[in-house]
Design a protein around this motif. Structure first.
Motif, PDB file in Angstrom:
ATOM      1  N   GLY A  68       9.032  21.328   5.199  1.00 47.81           N
ATOM      2  CA  GLY A  68      10.211  21.486   4.341  1.00 47.81           C
ATOM      3  C   GLY A  68      11.074  20.246   4.293  1.00 47.81           C
ATOM      4  N   GLY A  69      10.464  19.058   4.430  1.00 43.10           N
ATOM      5  CA  GLY A  69      11.247  17.819   4.498  1.00 43.10           C
ATOM      6  C   GLY A  69      11.371  17.100   3.170  1.00 43.10           C
ATOM      7  N   ALA A  70      11.945  15.894   3.213  1.00 47.31           N
ATOM      8  CA  ALA A  70      12.098  15.049   2.019  1.00 47.31           C
ATOM      9  C   ALA A  70      11.325  13.751   2.236  1.00 47.31           C
ATOM     10  CB  ALA A  70      13.570  14.738   1.770  1.00 47.31           C
ATOM     11  N   ILE A  71      10.657  13.262   1.167  1.00 43.18           N
ATOM     12  CA  ILE A  71       9.836  12.045   1.292  1.00 43.18           C
ATOM     13  C   ILE A  71      10.680  10.774   1.314  1.00 43.18           C
ATOM     14  CG2 ILE A  71       7.765  13.106   0.301  1.00 43.18           C
ATOM     15  CD1 ILE A  71       8.489  11.386  -2.279  1.00 43.18           C
ATOM     16  N   SER A  72      11.959  10.870   1.002  1.00 44.29           N
ATOM     17  CA  SER A  72      12.865   9.757   1.267  1.00 44.29           C
ATOM     18  C   SER A  72      14.138  10.317   1.878  1.00 44.29           C
ATOM     19  CB  SER A  72      13.214   8.992  -0.012  1.00 44.29           C
ATOM     20  OG  SER A  72      14.198   8.019   0.308  1.00 44.29           O
ATOM     21  N   ALA A  73      14.506   9.796   3.032  1.00 47.64           N
ATOM     22  CA  ALA A  73      15.717  10.288   3.694  1.00 47.64           C
ATOM     23  C   ALA A  73      16.918   9.422   3.351  1.00 47.64           C
ATOM     24  CB  ALA A  73      15.510  10.310   5.200  1.00 47.64           C
ATOM     25  N   GLU A  74      16.726   8.080   3.398  1.00 47.59           N
ATOM     26  CA  GLU A  74      17.890   7.202   3.196  1.00 47.59           C
ATOM     27  C   GLU A  74      17.575   5.932   2.418  1.00 47.59           C
ATOM     28  OE1 GLU A  74      19.430   5.886   7.000  1.00 47.59           O
ATOM     29  OE2 GLU A  74      17.579   4.830   7.492  1.00 47.59           O
ATOM     30  N   HIS A  75      16.327   5.541   2.268  1.00 46.26           N
ATOM     31  CA  HIS A  75      16.024   4.269   1.586  1.00 46.26           C
ATOM     32  C   HIS A  75      15.874   4.427   0.084  1.00 46.26           C
ATOM     33  CE1 HIS A  75      14.240   2.577   5.594  1.00 46.26           C
ATOM     34  NE2 HIS A  75      15.561   2.650   5.595  1.00 46.26           N
TER      35      HIS A  75
END
Ligand code: FAD
Ligand code: 2HG
Ligand code: ZN
Length: 470
Positions: free
Chosen positions: A421-428
């Motif tokens: 259930g994550g995201a493929i970009s967190a901060e970049h």
């Protein structure tokens, strides 16, 4: 190709000091830090004010010239680099450096987009306030770039990312109109929150020229410690205990595996592992408080208990600012050290904090079986559920041959991210690097909505083409 008459008209808007067109001047602006993305342009414009940006955008709009905004060129996904065909101009914000105002009672600072993050931190400090965004590239990256990427860094756990630190914005639209949202209001329910559209839009919706940012009281006590733990699970358990022991005053909680510490101490001068034994995982913890004296006993009690029941294997606490800086130096050395070690396939991803140990374990198995000998360097902002799951080339392997596996590795690791259930970009961000992956992982209705917003704000597709949107 852009016609010479248009290029001349653009140069006239900024004057002789406001552009570069010689290849040797433009070259550093046309490649990103690791040499993964290279581009071409006939012109780098460097306007000094919002009216100049407005006139540039108006001219580019009428002549149908694509524009690639650029801040400090520290972005990690190639968003700031133009395409290689030389059909776009680059718009650098680095000459827009006015500190517009500081309002200590309202706890806000209004700035041009071309100040570096460090300059904004310094200005806040001079007003006895804190601007908390903090990241390794802070001396080079510009506030406009931080906004356009919704930057994160090492203090998100306590203060939030760039979006949460922003109250107002000034944006030049694709047709040159200035959208003035420069308010320092904490409550403003007069319709859609337009500023949030531009934060994290990576230059695809407008040129950010100014912002009103939140300030905070400066901490009077900061404690920095490093602890050795057996596993990411132990780190996550310790984080929960640390938040409880300090009443939520943990500012940063970063992890690094043995491999990362070895890279940092091998490749970077003056960086030293503070522990006598080679521990498998290390967590760097920072806590801060407005009242001097309360944190140290809380943290000492926490660590004593955790050493006693085996959650923590060893711990060191910084006794001075220099010692704290030395502990942070180990953490901040990891990205440059990993670059020196050769090729690495990077995944800046997020999952719920509780899922992080399982994610790191499963993704490591996937990476090691896909490329035998590949070395996983999973480090970073675990307290935010954000890990830099970077995979270094096998020792002695050919860099380019290893990097040719980028797509296969990315696809495999992103599948593990999705399973948690994550995201493929967190901060970049997405930039050029993850455009195609976004098509696979973003909800299709969300993608349609994003495309509709792009169409409304940039119907000619002139703003940072080939970035972010699939
Ligand atoms: P650039 O790289 O120049 O541009 C980035 C993107 O923003 C591009 O798409 C560009 O087109 C767009 N853009 C830039 N300025 C504007 C503007 N004024 N208007 C509209 N669009 C614009 N990032 C993190 O989030 N957390 C970290 O911890 C972190 N650590 C880093 C450590 C190192 C050593 C390095 C090299 C980078 C790190 N980064 C980190 C990545 C990077 O520093 C950030 O993403 C930063 O916010 C980019 O700012 P910049 O000014 O360099 O933008
Ligand atoms: C950091 O947290 C940056 O140091 C860079 O976001 C991460 O090099 C990286 O992958
Ligand atoms: Zn990071």
């Amino acid at each position: 190709m852009i016609d010479p008459g248009t290029l001349d008209a653009l140069k006239q808007i900024v004057g002789p000091n406001g552009y570069w067109d010689r290849p040797e001047d433009m070259a550093p602006r046309l490649v990103e830090g690791r040499g993964l993305y290279r581009g071409a342009t006939p012109l780098v414009l460097r306007p000094a004010s919002t009216p100049e940006v407005s006139r540039i955008m108006e001219a580019c709009h009428s002549a149908r010239v694509p524009v690639v905004p650029q801040g400090g060129n520290t972005g990690m996904v190639g968003g700031q680099i133009p395409s290689a065909d030389g059909t776009a101009i680059v718009l650098g914000l680095d000459r827009m450096t006015t500190l517009r105002s500081v309002d200590p009672l309202n706890n806000t600072i209004a700035v041009d987009a071309g100040l570096t993050l460090q300059q904004v931190q310094d200005a806040a400090r001079q007003a006895d306030r804190l601007f908390p965004l903090s990241l390794g590239a802070e001396g080079t990256c510009l506030i406009g770039g931080n906004l356009a990427t919704n930057a994160g860094g090492t203090a998100v756990l306590r203060y939030g990312n760039m979006r949460e630190l922003t109250l107002g914005l000034e944006v030049v639209l694709a047709d040159g109109r200035v959208l003035d949202l420069m308010t320092g209001l904490r409550k403003d329910n007069t319709g859609y929150d337009l500023k949030d559209l531009f934060i994290g839009s990576e230059g695809t919706l407008g040129i950010i020229t100014g912002a009103v940012l939140k300030l905070f009281p400066r901490p009077r006590e900061t404690e920095t410690l490093m602890v050795a733990v057996a596993s990411p699970q132990a780190a996550v358990d310790l984080l929960a205990r640390a938040q409880a022991a300090t009443g939520g005053q943990i500012t940063a909680f970063e992890i690094m595996p043995r491999f990362a510490v070895e890279l940092a101490t091998t490749h970077m001068d003056g960086v030293r592992d503070p522990f006598g034994a080679p521990h498998p995982w290390i967590a760097l913890i920072e806590a801060s408080s407005g009242h001097a004296g309360s944190l140290r006993p809380a943290l000492e009690g926490l660590i004593a208990l955790a050493l006693d029941d085996g959650l923590v294997r060893d711990a060191v606490r910084a006794e001075s600012l220099d010692q704290a800086a030395a502990l942070w130096a180990v953490r901040e050395a990891i990205p440059p050290a990993q670059k020196k070690e050769g090729g690495s396939i990077k995944h800046d991803v997020s999952v719920p904090v509780s899922a992080m140990p399982a994610f790191i374990g499963e993704a490591t198995t996937v990476a090691e079986s896909l490329i035998p000998g590949a070395r996983v360097c999973a480090f970073g902002h675990i307290g935010d559920g954000n890990v830099h799951f970077n995979v270094s080339q096998p020792a002695g392997a050919d860099r380019d041959e290893f990097l040719a596996h980028w797509d296969a590795m990315q696809t495999a690791i992103h599948a593990v991210v999705a399973a948690h259930g994550g995201a493929i970009s967190a901060e970049h961000g997405i930039g050029q690097m993850k455009r195609h992956a976004l098509a696979q992982h973003k909800n299709p209705v969300a993608l349609d909505t994003m495309k509709a917003i792009k169409q409304a704000l940039d119907p000619l597709g002139l703003l940072n083409p080939g970035k972010l949107l699939p």
